[in-house]
Design a protein around this motif. Structure first.
Motif, PDB file in Angstrom:
ATOM      1  N   GLY A   1       0.983  -1.099   0.268  1.00  0.00           N
ATOM      2  CA  GLY A   1       0.015   0.195   0.263  1.00  0.00           C
ATOM      3  C   GLY A   1       0.973   1.341  -0.131  1.00  0.00           C
ATOM      4  O   GLY A   1       1.891   0.911  -0.162  1.00  0.00           O
ATOM      5  N   ARG A   2       0.113   2.240   0.333  1.00  0.00           N
ATOM      6  CA  ARG A   2       0.443   3.646   0.227  1.00  0.00           C
ATOM      7  C   ARG A   2       1.142   4.374  -1.067  1.00  0.00           C
ATOM      8  O   ARG A   2       2.511   5.496  -0.753  1.00  0.00           O
ATOM      9  CB  ARG A   2       2.307   3.508   1.042  1.00  0.00           C
ATOM     10  CG  ARG A   2       1.442   3.613   2.957  1.00  0.00           C
ATOM     11  CD  ARG A   2       0.361   3.870   3.435  1.00  0.00           C
ATOM     12  NE  ARG A   2      -0.377   3.390   4.596  1.00  0.00           N
ATOM     13  CZ  ARG A   2      -1.149   2.224   4.606  1.00  0.00           C
ATOM     14  NH1 ARG A   2      -1.090   1.563   3.574  1.00  0.00           N
ATOM     15  NH2 ARG A   2      -1.478   1.990   6.223  1.00  0.00           N
ATOM     16  N   GLY A   3       0.500   3.878  -1.775  1.00  0.00           N
ATOM     17  CA  GLY A   3       1.234   4.136  -3.418  1.00  0.00           C
ATOM     18  C   GLY A   3       2.884   4.005  -3.825  1.00  0.00           C
ATOM     19  O   GLY A   3       3.687   4.699  -4.294  1.00  0.00           O
ATOM     20  N   SER A   4       3.573   2.843  -3.186  1.00  0.00           N
ATOM     21  CA  SER A   4       4.616   2.536  -2.814  1.00  0.00           C
ATOM     22  C   SER A   4       4.884   2.223  -4.615  1.00  0.00           C
ATOM     23  O   SER A   4       6.068   2.076  -4.754  1.00  0.00           O
ATOM     24  CB  SER A   4       4.837   1.407  -2.367  1.00  0.00           C
ATOM     25  OG  SER A   4       4.132  -0.142  -2.003  1.00  0.00           O
ATOM     26  N   PHE A   5       4.021   1.410  -5.029  1.00  0.00           N
ATOM     27  CA  PHE A   5       4.670   1.374  -6.662  1.00  0.00           C
ATOM     28  C   PHE A   5       4.272   2.115  -7.469  1.00  0.00           C
ATOM     29  O   PHE A   5       5.439   2.273  -8.595  1.00  0.00           O
ATOM     30  CB  PHE A   5       3.534   0.245  -7.051  1.00  0.00           C
ATOM     31  CG  PHE A   5       1.887   0.793  -7.141  1.00  0.00           C
ATOM     32  CD1 PHE A   5       1.861   1.467  -8.572  1.00  0.00           C
ATOM     33  CD2 PHE A   5       1.226   1.339  -6.625  1.00  0.00           C
ATOM     34  CE1 PHE A   5       0.782   2.291  -8.720  1.00  0.00           C
ATOM     35  CE2 PHE A   5       0.064   2.057  -7.081  1.00  0.00           C
ATOM     36  CZ  PHE A   5      -0.168   2.806  -8.058  1.00  0.00           C
ATOM     37  N   ALA A   6       3.609   3.494  -7.361  1.00  0.00           N
ATOM     38  CA  ALA A   6       4.212   4.579  -7.593  1.00  0.00           C
ATOM     39  C   ALA A   6       5.599   4.813  -7.429  1.00  0.00           C
ATOM     40  O   ALA A   6       6.387   5.591  -8.211  1.00  0.00           O
ATOM     41  CB  ALA A   6       3.233   5.825  -7.883  1.00  0.00           C
ATOM     42  N   ILE A   7       6.259   5.670  -6.048  1.00  0.00           N
ATOM     43  CA  ILE A   7       6.902   5.691  -5.516  1.00  0.00           C
ATOM     44  C   ILE A   7       8.559   5.510  -6.641  1.00  0.00           C
ATOM     45  O   ILE A   7       9.162   5.672  -6.710  1.00  0.00           O
ATOM     46  CB  ILE A   7       7.052   5.950  -3.710  1.00  0.00           C
ATOM     47  CG1 ILE A   7       5.723   6.581  -3.764  1.00  0.00           C
ATOM     48  CG2 ILE A   7       8.157   7.044  -3.428  1.00  0.00           C
ATOM     49  CD1 ILE A   7       5.855   6.875  -2.192  1.00  0.00           C
ATOM     50  N   LEU A   8       8.182   3.687  -6.431  1.00  0.00           N
ATOM     51  CA  LEU A   8       9.806   2.859  -6.769  1.00  0.00           C
ATOM     52  C   LEU A   8       9.443   2.659  -7.879  1.00  0.00           C
ATOM     53  O   LEU A   8       9.905   1.852  -8.900  1.00  0.00           O
ATOM     54  CB  LEU A   8       9.914   1.702  -5.646  1.00  0.00           C
ATOM     55  CG  LEU A   8       9.578   2.145  -4.514  1.00  0.00           C
ATOM     56  CD1 LEU A   8       9.172   0.643  -3.311  1.00  0.00           C
ATOM     57  CD2 LEU A   8      10.793   3.044  -3.963  1.00  0.00           C
ATOM     58  N   GLU A   9       8.615   2.729  -9.165  1.00  0.00           N
ATOM     59  CA  GLU A   9       8.166   2.629 -10.204  1.00  0.00           C
ATOM     60  C   GLU A   9       9.342   2.726 -11.060  1.00  0.00           C
ATOM     61  O   GLU A   9       9.283   1.366 -12.505  1.00  0.00           O
ATOM     62  CB  GLU A   9       6.871   3.548 -10.685  1.00  0.00           C
ATOM     63  CG  GLU A   9       7.381   4.226 -11.468  1.00  0.00           C
ATOM     64  CD  GLU A   9       5.475   5.195 -11.927  1.00  0.00           C
ATOM     65  OE1 GLU A   9       4.858   5.010 -12.423  1.00  0.00           O
ATOM     66  OE2 GLU A   9       6.191   6.983 -12.029  1.00  0.00           O
ATOM     67  N   ASP A  10      10.544   3.270 -10.833  1.00  0.00           N
ATOM     68  CA  ASP A  10      11.118   3.849 -12.059  1.00  0.00           C
ATOM     69  C   ASP A  10      12.851   2.654 -11.401  1.00  0.00           C
ATOM     70  O   ASP A  10      13.461   2.256 -12.470  1.00  0.00           O
ATOM     71  CB  ASP A  10      12.202   4.726 -11.699  1.00  0.00           C
ATOM     72  CG  ASP A  10      11.383   5.906 -12.654  1.00  0.00           C
ATOM     73  OD1 ASP A  10      10.636   5.617 -13.352  1.00  0.00           O
ATOM     74  OD2 ASP A  10      11.319   7.298 -12.011  1.00  0.00           O
ATOM     75  N   LEU A  11      12.423   1.833 -10.695  1.00  0.00           N
ATOM     76  CA  LEU A  11      13.646   0.512  -9.961  1.00  0.00           C
ATOM     77  C   LEU A  11      13.370  -0.698 -11.483  1.00  0.00           C
ATOM     78  O   LEU A  11      12.620  -0.798 -11.279  1.00  0.00           O
ATOM     79  CB  LEU A  11      12.902   0.273  -8.794  1.00  0.00           C
ATOM     80  CG  LEU A  11      13.625   1.461  -7.610  1.00  0.00           C
ATOM     81  CD1 LEU A  11      12.902   0.728  -6.546  1.00  0.00           C
ATOM     82  CD2 LEU A  11      14.745   2.180  -7.253  1.00  0.00           C
ATOM     83  N   PRO A  12      14.273  -0.798 -11.311  1.00  0.00           N
ATOM     84  CA  PRO A  12      14.660  -2.252 -12.439  1.00  0.00           C
ATOM     85  C   PRO A  12      14.205  -3.361 -11.974  1.00  0.00           C
ATOM     86  O   PRO A  12      13.838  -4.563 -12.557  1.00  0.00           O
ATOM     87  CB  PRO A  12      16.148  -2.055 -12.924  1.00  0.00           C
ATOM     88  CG  PRO A  12      16.498  -0.652 -12.761  1.00  0.00           C
ATOM     89  CD  PRO A  12      16.175   0.105 -11.869  1.00  0.00           C
ATOM     90  N   ASN A  13      14.875  -3.539 -10.400  1.00  0.00           N
ATOM     91  CA  ASN A  13      14.458  -4.356  -9.667  1.00  0.00           C
ATOM     92  C   ASN A  13      12.603  -5.069  -9.053  1.00  0.00           C
ATOM     93  O   ASN A  13      13.210  -5.299  -8.033  1.00  0.00           O
ATOM     94  CB  ASN A  13      15.454  -5.174  -8.423  1.00  0.00           C
ATOM     95  CG  ASN A  13      15.738  -3.968  -7.744  1.00  0.00           C
ATOM     96  OD1 ASN A  13      15.206  -2.762  -7.464  1.00  0.00           O
ATOM     97  ND2 ASN A  13      16.485  -4.413  -6.583  1.00  0.00           N
ATOM     98  N   LEU A  14      12.187  -4.441  -9.291  1.00  0.00           N
ATOM     99  CA  LEU A  14      11.082  -3.832  -8.463  1.00  0.00           C
ATOM    100  C   LEU A  14      10.065  -5.320  -9.468  1.00  0.00           C
ATOM    101  O   LEU A  14       9.767  -4.667 -10.981  1.00  0.00           O
ATOM    102  CB  LEU A  14      10.036  -2.278  -9.086  1.00  0.00           C
ATOM    103  CG  LEU A  14       8.973  -2.347  -8.466  1.00  0.00           C
ATOM    104  CD1 LEU A  14       8.301  -2.431  -6.931  1.00  0.00           C
ATOM    105  CD2 LEU A  14       8.322  -0.969  -9.261  1.00  0.00           C
ATOM    106  N   LEU A  15       9.419  -5.802  -8.368  1.00  0.00           N
ATOM    107  CA  LEU A  15       7.868  -6.482  -8.872  1.00  0.00           C
ATOM    108  C   LEU A  15       6.786  -6.322  -8.830  1.00  0.00           C
ATOM    109  O   LEU A  15       6.857  -5.832  -6.921  1.00  0.00           O
ATOM    110  CB  LEU A  15       8.508  -8.002  -8.537  1.00  0.00           C
ATOM    111  CG  LEU A  15       7.085  -8.657  -8.936  1.00  0.00           C
ATOM    112  CD1 LEU A  15       7.457  -8.824 -10.722  1.00  0.00           C
ATOM    113  CD2 LEU A  15       7.261 -10.240  -8.332  1.00  0.00           C
ATOM    114  N   SER A  16       5.680  -4.884  -9.178  1.00  0.00           N
ATOM    115  CA  SER A  16       4.480  -4.325  -8.779  1.00  0.00           C
ATOM    116  C   SER A  16       3.090  -5.718  -8.813  1.00  0.00           C
ATOM    117  O   SER A  16       2.583  -5.941  -9.852  1.00  0.00           O
ATOM    118  CB  SER A  16       4.114  -2.813  -9.094  1.00  0.00           C
ATOM    119  OG  SER A  16       3.548  -2.583  -8.805  1.00  0.00           O
TER     120      SER A  16
END
Length: 273
Positions: A91-106
């Motif tokens: 939650g808390r918009g974490s997917f939007a805050i971290l969206e530019d990370l290459p190692n993100l799995l949203s």
């Protein structure tokens, strides 16, 4: 290996799946209470938190400096939590805050309303009317929260790597799918690039916090974009003097970096009271 973010509808098993995946992968689980406590530790008051945290701000609450302050602290809290690596944020918009990370799995979890309603009725012994009201309230608040702070719809599937219907997946099958997907999708190269990008995002956010909270510079929507050895300041100010001070302070803090301004100067612009 990865940083996993979870977006979920109420009663769509998002918390249950996130907890199970964290245990299976030996990842740190960073839930609501951890982020709330981090926001308070950073300096955002608990009373103010109630007006903004994962809810649509009221009309007047959306027009105050508290709104921008909350977003600054929220971004700091999420970025610092993500710096742990191998973690799950919910939650808390974490997917939007971290969206530019290459190692993100949203990830996002959804289910049909009748399934969510049944789950709420069974879990809390609610009648159908109360369960329906809870679903409507939660969906509206989360939609308003993301629109207000990130100018996007949390219901838009294009923001996620994977959207799962938990009316079709149970906790165990969802966990198996996510673990397999993560192991296949996140490569060592993506992990290394993600660490570098996260370091840049943290440097930019910490600079913003210094300019806003320590130097009290009146620049609305301030953002510091850090790439390689360059810093670009963005936002809106009402005088060139404020912009020049922001550049000077940033240059003294970010030694070895070229600091440039893309801050718009609007003479009659007034920040929120």
């Amino acid at each position: 290996m990865a940083i996993i973010t979870i977006s979920r509808q109420v009663a769509a098993l998002g918390d249950e799946i996130a907890t199970t995946v964290a245990q299976r992968m030996n990842y740190a689980f960073i839930g609501r209470q951890a982020i709330e406590q981090k926001l308070i530790d950073l300096g955002f008051s608990a009373d103010k938190l109630k007006k903004y945290d994962e809810r649509k701000p009221g009309f007047f609450a959306s027009l105050t400096k508290d709104r921008d302050e909350y977003l600054d602290y929220l971004q700091t809290a999420v970025l610092e939590a993500a710096a742990q690596q191998n973690c799950i944020l919910i939650g808390r918009g974490s997917f939007a805050i971290l969206e530019d990370l290459p190692n993100l799995l949203s990830l996002r979890f959804v289910a049909k309303d009748d399934i969510r309603r049944k789950r709420l009725m069974e879990e809390f012994s609610w009648d159908e009317k109360r369960a329906t009201q809870r679903i409507t309230e939660s969906d509206t608040n989360r939609l308003g929260f993301h629109k207000s702070f990130f100018n996007l719809s949390n219901e838009d599937p294009s923001h996620y790597h994977l959207v799962m219907n938990t009316g079709l997946f149970d906790v165990d099958s969802a966990t198996e799918t996510i673990v397999h997907f993560c192991n296949q999708f996140i490569t060592p190269e993506k992990e290394e690039a993600g660490k570098k990008k996260l370091d840049e995002l943290l440097k930019g956010q910490h600079l913003v916090n210094i300019l806003v909270f320590e130097h009290k510079l009146s620049i609305s929507f301030l953002k510091a974009v850090v790439t390689d050895k360059k810093v670009i300041l963005q936002g809106v100010a009402d005088s060139m003097a404020v912009v020049e001070k922001a550049v000077a302070v940033s240059s003294s803090i970010m030694e070895g970096y070229i600091v440039e301004s893309a801050i718009s100067v609007v003479q009659d612009f007034k920040s929120y009271p």
